[in-house]
Design a protein around this motif. Structure first.
Motif, short mmCIF file in Angstrom:
data_model
loop_
_atom_site.label_atom_id
_atom_site.label_comp_id
_atom_site.label_asym_id
_atom_site.label_seq_id
_atom_site.Cartn_x
_atom_site.Cartn_y
_atom_site.Cartn_z
N ILE A 216 13.22 -0.03 7.80
CA ILE A 216 13.17 -1.32 7.13
C ILE A 216 11.76 -1.89 7.25
CG2 ILE A 216 14.02 -3.71 7.17
CD1 ILE A 216 16.64 -2.59 8.37
N THR A 217 11.21 -2.39 6.15
CA THR A 217 9.88 -3.01 6.21
C THR A 217 9.94 -4.21 7.15
OG1 THR A 217 9.34 -2.34 3.95
CG2 THR A 217 8.06 -4.15 4.90
N PRO A 218 9.17 -4.20 8.24
CA PRO A 218 9.24 -5.31 9.19
C PRO A 218 8.79 -6.65 8.60
CG PRO A 218 8.32 -3.38 10.25
CD PRO A 218 8.35 -3.09 8.76
N ILE A 219 7.65 -6.65 7.86
CA ILE A 219 7.10 -7.89 7.32
C ILE A 219 6.73 -7.68 5.86
CG2 ILE A 219 5.23 -9.58 7.47
CD1 ILE A 219 4.98 -8.89 10.44
N SER A 220 7.34 -8.45 4.99
CA SER A 220 6.97 -8.42 3.58
C SER A 220 5.67 -9.20 3.40
CB SER A 220 8.08 -9.05 2.74
OG SER A 220 7.74 -9.09 1.38
N LEU A 221 4.65 -8.54 2.90
CA LEU A 221 3.33 -9.16 2.78
C LEU A 221 2.64 -8.70 1.51
CD1 LEU A 221 0.91 -10.76 4.07
CD2 LEU A 221 0.16 -8.57 5.02
N GLY A 222 2.05 -9.66 0.79
CA GLY A 222 1.18 -9.35 -0.34
C GLY A 222 -0.16 -10.01 -0.11
N ASN A 223 -1.24 -9.25 -0.27
CA ASN A 223 -2.56 -9.81 0.04
C ASN A 223 -3.57 -9.50 -1.06
OD1 ASN A 223 -4.14 -11.33 1.99
ND2 ASN A 223 -5.27 -9.43 2.39
N ALA A 286 -2.40 -4.56 0.35
CA ALA A 286 -3.66 -5.11 -0.15
C ALA A 286 -3.66 -5.25 -1.67
CB ALA A 286 -4.83 -4.24 0.29
N GLY A 287 -2.83 -4.48 -2.35
CA GLY A 287 -2.77 -4.55 -3.81
C GLY A 287 -1.55 -5.27 -4.34
N VAL A 288 -0.77 -5.85 -3.44
CA VAL A 288 0.46 -6.54 -3.84
C VAL A 288 0.20 -8.04 -3.95
CG1 VAL A 288 2.85 -7.06 -3.21
CG2 VAL A 288 1.90 -4.79 -2.73
N SER A 432 -9.34 -9.52 5.25
CA SER A 432 -9.06 -8.47 4.28
C SER A 432 -9.96 -7.25 4.50
CB SER A 432 -9.23 -9.01 2.86
OG SER A 432 -8.31 -10.06 2.61
N GLU A 433 -11.22 -7.51 4.80
CA GLU A 433 -12.14 -6.40 5.06
C GLU A 433 -11.76 -5.67 6.35
OE1 GLU A 433 -16.17 -7.68 4.93
OE2 GLU A 433 -16.19 -7.82 2.73
N MET A 434 -11.32 -6.41 7.35
CA MET A 434 -10.91 -5.77 8.60
C MET A 434 -9.68 -4.90 8.38
SD MET A 434 -9.23 -7.42 12.00
CE MET A 434 -7.70 -7.56 11.06
N LEU A 435 -8.69 -5.42 7.66
CA LEU A 435 -7.48 -4.64 7.41
C LEU A 435 -7.76 -3.44 6.51
CD1 LEU A 435 -4.91 -7.54 6.91
CD2 LEU A 435 -5.25 -6.13 8.94
N GLY A 436 -8.82 -3.54 5.71
CA GLY A 436 -9.21 -2.42 4.87
C GLY A 436 -10.16 -1.44 5.54
N GLY A 437 -10.45 -1.65 6.82
CA GLY A 437 -11.30 -0.75 7.58
C GLY A 437 -12.78 -0.92 7.33
#
Length: 461
Positions: A216-223, A286-288, A432-437
């Motif tokens: 199950i997806t733990p956290i629904s997130l769109g960024n 990141a694309g949602v 966003s940059e951190m989560l994108g590496g």
């Protein structure tokens, strides 16, 4: 129900730049003409019936939806109570308001009541320009200073010179509509996993791992717009940080650091990085778009979802009944801390010829009667511990209970991005940059702190 994020966390550089161009100064080191904001001398009247015929011109941005209906109903109830006062509304869009508000207040015939945004990017510039009135005498006369939690009332305070936020003079009043960052949960998925609503932060993190293990997806997130990450970031910061440390950072003009563990910010940034690495967020988040993540969540995809109160797009009462919400709990047993404010604040023009009548309207818009109007319309009230809730909507009841819990414990904090005119943009880009590496946890934390330090340095020159 509607999203209220555009005016709570909208500290975008473009908005700040517009505000700076239309007021004498943007940094708090310049007082402008704020000396005009003086407390009315002598006693003030709190009996609008004695004022004779008055017409109040009110500017707002409630151009549609339930907020517009709430405002219309509040105006009607106020006019019924005080038939000698006529309220004329002008509603414009939020973006137009941010561009036009300072100029409207400088015009020969300004509105009596206006709704600026909190923080330096809007209210701060109006205070510095001497464009809004000092309401301290009315706070005493109406008991706002005693009846409104300090953590909420401070959101409308600036020093008389405009050099300090969150202290000094009251320049606005919150309305009886709330907006808080909450954690929503899917009742059936929580039950399927054999879990209950978490009572500690550690329990919440454990539930994320159990959901992931169960597929199950733990956290629904769109960024996709880069701002979706702020809701979980702020919530975790509130759960792991010290309330006074968070508040002091936002209000203290560079005198406190987000790099300190007491702020909860370093731990929150690290948690976001860790959760992304473990796959706790929606796939390809990141694309949602944020709205797609909300729709997916209410359709049954995801155990938890961080969002602003009143934002989920339920299509029916039956669908809403399958969800609940809570404020992310702490591990230390202290009352939950939440990023919470009124959906808007109302201020009085310093040029208004009807300050007493305007103050009476502000008092009514923050009253239990106005809160009950909100509940009757199915939108989130504030300062409303005794409102009558519909028994058929348990999800809405949760939202009201969350706001009441936080205000009862005086445990709210302002929106983090109010600290500088550009902080919202810095936070969203860095996260966003951190989560994108593209950057590290420590670099992202440092960049956000540097934004605050730069603003403080400009302000003290």
């Amino acid at each position: 129900m509607r999203r209220r994020t555009t005016f709570l966390s909208g500290s975008l550089a473009a908005i700040a730049a517009i505000a700076c161009l239309t007021v004498s100064a943007c940094t708090p080191g310049v007082a402008g003409s704020a000396a005009a904001n003086t407390t009315p001398s002598g006693a003030v009247t709190t009996d609008p019936a004695t004022l004779g015929p008055v017409t109040l011109n009110v500017l707002d941005y409630f151009t549609g939806g339930v907020d517009n209906t709430w405002m219309n109903d509040v105006v009607a109830a106020f006019e019924k109570k005080y038939p000698n006062i006529t309220v004329k509304r002008q509603s414009i869009t939020w973006s137009d308001l941010m561009q036009e508000l300072p100029l409207k207040l400088k015009s020969p015939n300004p509105p009596d009541i206006v709704p600026p945004n909190n923080g330096w990017q809007s209210l701060g510039t109006l205070v510095q320009g001497g464009l809004v009135d000092n309401l301290d005498s009315y706070a005493t006369a109406y008991g706002w200073d005693k009846n409104v939690p300090e953590s909420i009332l401070r959101e409308q305070e600036f020093s008389a010179s405009g050099q300090q936020m969150g202290t000094g003079v009251l320049f606005g009043m919150p309305v009886a509509l709330s907006s808080a960052i909450e954690v929503y949960y899917n009742r059936s998925l929580l039950q399927r996993l054999g879990l209950s609503v978490p009572t500690t932060y550690n329990d919440f993190v454990s539930d994320l791992a159990k959901a992931k293990q169960a597929g199950i997806t733990p956290i629904s997130l769109g960024n996709q717009g880069q701002s979706g990450i702020t809701q979980p970031l702020y919530s975790v910061m509130d759960a792991l940080g010290n309330q006074s440390s968070i508040t002091n950072f936002i209000y203290s003009l560079g005198q406190n650091s987000l790099e300190s563990p007491s702020s909860g910010f370093p731990q929150a940034v690290a948690a976001m990085h860790d959760w992304a690495a473990k796959g706790y967020f929606t796939s390809q988040f990141a694309g949602v778009p944020e709205t797609d993540a909300e729709t997916q969540f209410v359709s049954g995809n995801g155990l938890f979802h961080f969002d602003y109160s009143g934002s989920l797009p339920f299509t029916s009462a039956k669908q809403a009944a399958g969800f609940g919400s809570f404020v992310l709990p702490r591990n230390d047993g202290k009352p939950a801390v939440a990023t919470l404010s009124a959906a808007t604040e109302l201020c009085v023009s310093s040029q208004s010829k009807h300050v007493a009548a305007a103050a009476a309207f502000l008092n009514f818009a923050a009253s239990p009667a106005a809160a009950q109007i909100a509940v009757n319309l199915g939108t989130d009230p504030m300062l409303a511990p005794s409102v009558k809730l519909p028994t058929s909507n348990p999800e809405f009841a949760d939202e009201v209970a969350n706001a009441n819990l936080v205000t009862a414990h005086n445990s709210s904090v302002p929106y983090l991005d109010w600290a500088t005119p550009t902080l919202f943009n810095t936070i969203t880009v860095q996260m966003s940059e951190m989560l994108g590496g593209k950057t590290s946890v420590s670099a992202a934390i440092g960049a956000v702190q540097a934004d605050d330090a730069k603003f403080a340095g400009q302000a003290t020159k």
